[in-house]
Design a protein around this motif. Structure first.
Motif: not given
Length: 163
Positions: A141-163
């Motif tokens: 419907d176009g309602r805001l449910v979240g936000l992804i910033a560049r640092q969120d992606v970097i943090r997720a990649l770090r936490d997942r590990g770069l295999d």
């Protein structure tokens, strides 16, 4: 990984009626550089970034056109005139601009994703345009449910590990 796995849900937002002065104060207290602008029902209306507000206090680019040759002056030279920051009356600019509503200065052409978007799509959006530093996540419907910033992606990649 999907957008829902990368996004934060506790998103700080502003209202389209908030004025420039209030939003500038909020920027001074947070560690990020943009707020989604939403209405009372959480519909995403735009994004306001620090650069949107800084632009209010910078002089417009001025170009000096110098005709070359004889009329009808088919050729011109262009010179950029840079006004030093010291020559700008930022106090006067602040008074003039501070009461403007954010709706007048926000970016309305906002790139968004839905919660099911894959991480590759999010990475493409964040790496494709240097002006895109965050991607709002909106429902169907176009309602805001979240936000992804560049640092969120970097943090997720770090936490997942770069295999």
């Amino acid at each position: 990984m999907q957008a829902r796995d990368l996004m934060i849900t506790d998103v700080q937002t502003v209202s389209p009626e908030d004025d420039v002065a209030d939003v500038l104060k909020r920027f001074a207290r947070v560690r990020f550089s943009g707020f989604p602008v939403i209405d009372d029902e959480r519909y995403l209306l735009g994004i306001v970034s620090e650069s949107d507000l800084v632009d209010l206090f910078e002089p417009e680019d001025e170009t000096l056109w110098i005709p070359i040759g004889f009329p009808p002056f088919v050729d011109t030279l262009t010179y950029q005139i840079d006004v030093p920051w010291n020559d700008i009356d930022t106090g006067l600019d602040f008074v003039r601009e501070s009461g403007r509503p954010i709706s007048k200065v926000m970016t309305t052409d906002v790139v968004t994703v839905d919660p099911d978007a894959d991480a590759e799509t999010v990475l493409d959006l964040l790496s494709g345009d240097p002006d895109v530093n965050r991607v709002p996540v909106v429902d169907a419907d176009g309602r805001l449910v979240g936000l992804i910033a560049r640092q969120d992606v970097i943090r997720a990649l770090r936490d997942r590990g770069l295999d």
